[in-house]
Write a protein that holds these residues in place. Structure first.
Motif, PDB file in Angstrom:
ATOM      1  N   ASP A   1       0.804  -1.234   0.000  1.00  0.00           N
ATOM      2  CA  ASP A   1       0.000   0.000   0.000  1.00  0.00           C
ATOM      3  C   ASP A   1       0.835   1.282   0.000  1.00  0.00           C
ATOM      4  O   ASP A   1       0.296   2.368  -0.069  1.00  0.00           O
ATOM      5  CB  ASP A   1      -1.028  -0.007   1.140  1.00  0.00           C
ATOM      6  CG  ASP A   1      -0.382  -0.032   2.514  1.00  0.00           C
ATOM      7  OD1 ASP A   1       0.855   0.039   2.603  1.00  0.00           O
ATOM      8  OD2 ASP A   1      -1.136  -0.126   3.503  1.00  0.00           O
ATOM      9  N   ARG A   2       2.167   1.133   0.081  1.00  0.00           N
ATOM     10  CA  ARG A   2       2.985   2.347  -0.100  1.00  0.00           C
ATOM     11  C   ARG A   2       3.917   2.231  -1.303  1.00  0.00           C
ATOM     12  O   ARG A   2       4.789   3.094  -1.497  1.00  0.00           O
ATOM     13  CB  ARG A   2       3.745   2.710   1.173  1.00  0.00           C
ATOM     14  CG  ARG A   2       4.858   1.777   1.579  1.00  0.00           C
ATOM     15  CD  ARG A   2       5.630   2.363   2.775  1.00  0.00           C
ATOM     16  NE  ARG A   2       6.802   1.599   3.086  1.00  0.00           N
ATOM     17  CZ  ARG A   2       7.021   0.976   4.253  1.00  0.00           C
ATOM     18  NH1 ARG A   2       6.138   1.034   5.221  1.00  0.00           N
ATOM     19  NH2 ARG A   2       8.148   0.320   4.462  1.00  0.00           N
TER      20      ARG A   2
ATOM     21  N   HIS B   1       3.411   2.875  -4.340  1.00  0.00           N
ATOM     22  CA  HIS B   1       3.320   4.017  -5.263  1.00  0.00           C
ATOM     23  C   HIS B   1       4.075   5.242  -4.748  1.00  0.00           C
ATOM     24  O   HIS B   1       4.219   6.227  -5.470  1.00  0.00           O
ATOM     25  CB  HIS B   1       1.841   4.370  -5.499  1.00  0.00           C
ATOM     26  CG  HIS B   1       1.123   4.802  -4.251  1.00  0.00           C
ATOM     27  ND1 HIS B   1       0.907   3.950  -3.185  1.00  0.00           N
ATOM     28  CD2 HIS B   1       0.573   5.987  -3.898  1.00  0.00           C
ATOM     29  CE1 HIS B   1       0.253   4.601  -2.229  1.00  0.00           C
ATOM     30  NE2 HIS B   1       0.046   5.837  -2.640  1.00  0.00           N
ATOM     31  N   LEU B   2       4.558   5.175  -3.509  1.00  0.00           N
ATOM     32  CA  LEU B   2       5.213   6.341  -2.896  1.00  0.00           C
ATOM     33  C   LEU B   2       6.735   6.224  -2.896  1.00  0.00           C
ATOM     34  O   LEU B   2       7.415   7.142  -2.443  1.00  0.00           O
ATOM     35  CB  LEU B   2       4.712   6.516  -1.457  1.00  0.00           C
ATOM     36  CG  LEU B   2       3.201   6.745  -1.306  1.00  0.00           C
ATOM     37  CD1 LEU B   2       2.793   6.691   0.163  1.00  0.00           C
ATOM     38  CD2 LEU B   2       2.787   8.088  -1.917  1.00  0.00           C
ATOM     39  N   VAL B   3       7.259   5.102  -3.390  1.00  0.00           N
ATOM     40  CA  VAL B   3       8.710   4.851  -3.322  1.00  0.00           C
ATOM     41  C   VAL B   3       9.234   4.304  -4.649  1.00  0.00           C
ATOM     42  O   VAL B   3       8.482   3.779  -5.461  1.00  0.00           O
ATOM     43  CB  VAL B   3       9.059   3.826  -2.207  1.00  0.00           C
ATOM     44  CG1 VAL B   3       8.593   4.301  -0.835  1.00  0.00           C
ATOM     45  CG2 VAL B   3       8.500   2.449  -2.517  1.00  0.00           C
ATOM     46  N   GLU B   4      10.557   4.436  -4.838  1.00  0.00           N
ATOM     47  CA  GLU B   4      11.289   3.660  -5.836  1.00  0.00           C
ATOM     48  C   GLU B   4      11.922   2.480  -5.110  1.00  0.00           C
ATOM     49  O   GLU B   4      12.144   2.528  -3.909  1.00  0.00           O
ATOM     50  CB  GLU B   4      12.470   4.445  -6.424  1.00  0.00           C
ATOM     51  CG  GLU B   4      12.204   5.825  -6.904  1.00  0.00           C
ATOM     52  CD  GLU B   4      13.526   6.614  -7.043  1.00  0.00           C
ATOM     53  OE1 GLU B   4      14.562   6.035  -7.444  1.00  0.00           O
ATOM     54  OE2 GLU B   4      13.507   7.810  -6.731  1.00  0.00           O
TER      55      GLU B   4
END
Lengths: 126, 126
Positions: free
Chosen positions: B118-119, B121-124
């Motif tokens: 769920d995270r 999309h917030l990280v590479e």
């Protein structure tokens, strides 16, 4: 207390308060966050603020256990408690730029484990 | 370099060399070692030297990644490579007594993990 300890104290205080404006003001525009155990990376203040604001939902809390402040570097040990009350240590190493902003964060979340049986005679448990 | 950075550098250098006499000379007689994730504790120089000498067999090596030295406190991030070539970060917080010896060590060994979906999309990833 050093400037580095004050800065990291303010960083964790802002996170605990969900004061994302204060939090964002403490990190550099080109901040880089990395979590070596998960190989996650977040680059830049806007992305890093979003990661913190949106990446960790729930009623978590954190408590500072220890902060070590060096010269433009610091390390912190926090206790993070999730909304179910489960506590976990969180360890970060920080680099601080000449303007006094956090420019790099290396983040680690160790899990509990049982020690190997072959060294049980060399330790106590607590 | 500060005295605290020098001390922790010497500690890890002695461990890498298996120079246990040098290692023992850097820790206090009443040193306390704790690993919070495994709740292991070792108390006293003799027990702590034995724990290090006997508790970690094999042809391991370590490399210092970063040391932060504060005032009578320090933190280190090392990379530990076991005899199979598997590398793992090791993180320690140190307390240093007025005589300049290490009096407390808090030791953490984070394991690799996959980040929550769920995270993502917030990280590479790297």
């Amino acid at each position: 207390m050093t400037d580095e300890v004050d800065l990291v104290t303010a960083y964790w205080t802002a996170a605990e308060k969900r004061d994302w404006d204060a939090f964002g003001a403490l990190v550099a525009e080109d901040v880089v966050y990395e979590a070596p155990p998960s190989r996650e990376r977040v680059q830049g203040r806007a992305a890093y603020m979003r990661f913190n604001r949106e990446g960790f939902p729930g009623d978590w809390h954190l408590r500072i256990v220890k902060i070590v402040g060096g010269t433009r570097t610091a390390a912190s040990w926090i206790e993070f408690t999730d909304s179910d009350g489960a506590a976990q240590p969180g360890l970060c190493f920080f680099e601080i730029n000449p303007a006094g902003a956090i420019s790099r964060i290396s983040d680690f979340w160790p899990e509990p484990y049982e020690p190997p049986a072959d060294r049980a005679h060399l330790v106590e448990r607590y």
